[in-house]
Design a protein around this motif. Structure first.
Motif, PDB file in Angstrom:
ATOM      1  N   ASP A 403     -12.450 -14.068 -21.427  1.00 24.13           N
ATOM      2  CA  ASP A 403     -13.026 -14.810 -22.550  1.00 24.13           C
ATOM      3  C   ASP A 403     -14.082 -15.791 -22.057  1.00 24.13           C
ATOM      4  O   ASP A 403     -14.103 -16.191 -20.889  1.00 24.13           O
ATOM      5  N   LYS A 405     -14.431 -18.862 -22.856  1.00 22.29           N
ATOM      6  CA  LYS A 405     -13.948 -20.225 -22.638  1.00 22.29           C
ATOM      7  C   LYS A 405     -13.817 -20.527 -21.153  1.00 22.29           C
ATOM      8  O   LYS A 405     -14.187 -21.605 -20.683  1.00 22.29           O
ATOM      9  N   LYS A 408     -17.283 -21.112 -19.564  1.00 17.91           N
ATOM     10  CA  LYS A 408     -18.157 -22.194 -20.028  1.00 17.91           C
ATOM     11  C   LYS A 408     -18.527 -23.204 -18.942  1.00 17.91           C
ATOM     12  O   LYS A 408     -19.700 -23.590 -18.843  1.00 17.91           O
TER      13      LYS A 408
END
Length: 428
Positions: A403, A405, A408
């Motif tokens: 993912d 996330k 980031k």
């Protein structure tokens, strides 16, 4: 690997009193036959003969014994005992050995000593017993690594130090707050560590709630405000990487050459230390690497570039134990030597680390080489790849991230790196 033929059968003991067969409150026994050996194990449960299903080797549905233990409770514990013994056989098979009857009896005794063979109502009163079930079940289902088992061993230690005879009712909103304070004051934890510990606890409470071990759902609404700073991503810039590549290793420290090569290999492939350590020559294909990662069991294909290929070719004709592809040493020594290499190569950029304990902020400034370790190669690969414009979804295929996330922090670093690079045109 050998295969041990075995047969595990639950049955009722046939006992007589004054010449008559006893039919009430009869002990349930597990008989284990294997390789000409027979072992009889007392399960600790009793049931009337009319309530026993001989074909299915279990208590008839809806029945209770004299102790008011239900059929579902007894059958569940019998299955747990059977699984534990089957696991024992599996462990011995992997070692090409055959267990003794004492080995098998010890499994049953261990379960009894830990309070495992008891009713679900009884076990629910002891939170630490349920926690052990949680670890065992999730560890097996999710193929936990040793590191994950170690993490949850730490969680159990903190729970035990929080309160003796801990129950689920202790974790109402006030109890959860008390536990947070306990971690901060007694455990002397940083806020970032407390967040992780609370996350582990809530995972366990959610699992046990869904399994109906308790009805306390206070954890669902418990969202304390815990001040924390953004985690600093430690990676090597291109300039720092060049310093390490060009550093002339002295003749007294030749061991650092192999450490440098392994570090650079992770910088150019994005592999974790555990995967490089387990990398075999059979994983190396003409144009890429094919591996199943140790931590997440992801199947990855990572293409070679000229840098990673050169390192593989350098060690291609040197035989290593278990057909390993590279001379990778232990994680602890690798971490120590990477720090040493970084210091010698003058990777000395000051790095500020900020953390909170409660509302108290602490800043620490360290030279970058003190923060280097086996993790830095993978992070360097990700930051470098994003900075030169490789799409994030492509990088994720190489690294196994599932993912955005998790990516980031690296994307933020790459954006900052590109901005700084653009400012260099102002100097022309």
């Amino acid at each position: 690997m050998i295969h041990i033929k075995r047969n595990l059968i639950f049955s009722l003991e046939k006992r007589k009193k004054e010449g008559k067969l006893i039919i009430d409150n009869v002990p349930i026994r597990l008989r284990v036959n294997y390789e000409g050996i027979r072992v009889d194990i007392q399960t600790g449960y009793r049931i009337d003969i009319v309530k026993w299903n001989e074909d299915k080797q279990e208590v008839k549905n809806g029945s209770y014994n004299k102790s008011r233990q239900s059929s579902s409770s007894i059958n569940s514990r019998l299955l747990e005992l059977k699984v534990a013994i089957q696991d024992l056989f599996g462990e011995f098979e992997s070692l090409d050995k055959i267990p003794t009857n004492e080995d098998i009896k010890q499994v049953a005794q261990t379960l009894k000593n830990k309070g495992k063979i008891q009713s679900k109502d009884q076990i629910a009163n002891n939170l630490t017993e349920v926690f052990q079930k949680f670890v065992k079940e999730n560890g097996r289902a999710n193929n936990w690594s040793n590191a994950t088992f170690t993490k949850f061993s730490g969680v159990k230690k903190h729970l035990n130090s929080f309160k003796t005879n801990l129950s689920f009712n202790d974790f109402d909103e006030d109890g959860l707050t008390d536990y947070l304070i306990h971690l901060r004051v007694v455990g002397k934890m940083k806020n970032s560590t407390i967040k992780k510990q609370l996350g582990f606890l809530k995972w366990f409470l959610r699992w046990s709630f869904e399994k109906k071990y308790h009805t306390n759902d206070a954890y669902q609404g418990f969202r304390p405000k815990i001040k924390d700073s953004n985690k600093t991503v430690i990676f090597l810039t291109e300039e720092e990487k060049s310093k390490i590549i060009s550093y002339e290793i002295p003749s007294t420290k030749t061991y650092l050459e192999r450490v440098r090569d392994v570090l650079l290999f992770t910088c150019y492939t994005g592999l974790r230390y555990s995967d490089v350590y387990n990398l075999r020559r059979s994983d190396l294909k003409p144009n890429h690497i094919e591996i199943t990662t140790i931590k997440t069991s992801d199947n990855l294909i990572i293409e070679f570039n000229k840098h990673s290929r050169a390192i593989i070719n350098k060690y291609a004709h040197i035989p290593y134990e278990n057909d390993k592809a590279l001379p990778v040493i232990s994680n602890q020594k690798m971490n120590d030597y990477i720090k040493e290499l970084g210091e010698l190569a003058k990777i000395n950029t000051p790095v500020r680390l900020t953390h909170y304990i409660g509302n108290i902020r602490t800043d620490e400034v360290l030279p970058k080489h003190e923060l280097l370790g086996t993790h830095v190669g993978r992070r360097t690969f990700i930051c470098s790849a994003l900075a030169i414009g490789i799409p994030v979804q492509v990088v994720m295929k190489w690294t196994g991230h599932s993912d955005y996330k998790a990516m980031k922090p690296y994307i933020d670093v790459a954006d900052k790196t590109k901005k700084n690079a653009m400012q260099k045109f102002d100097l022309l």
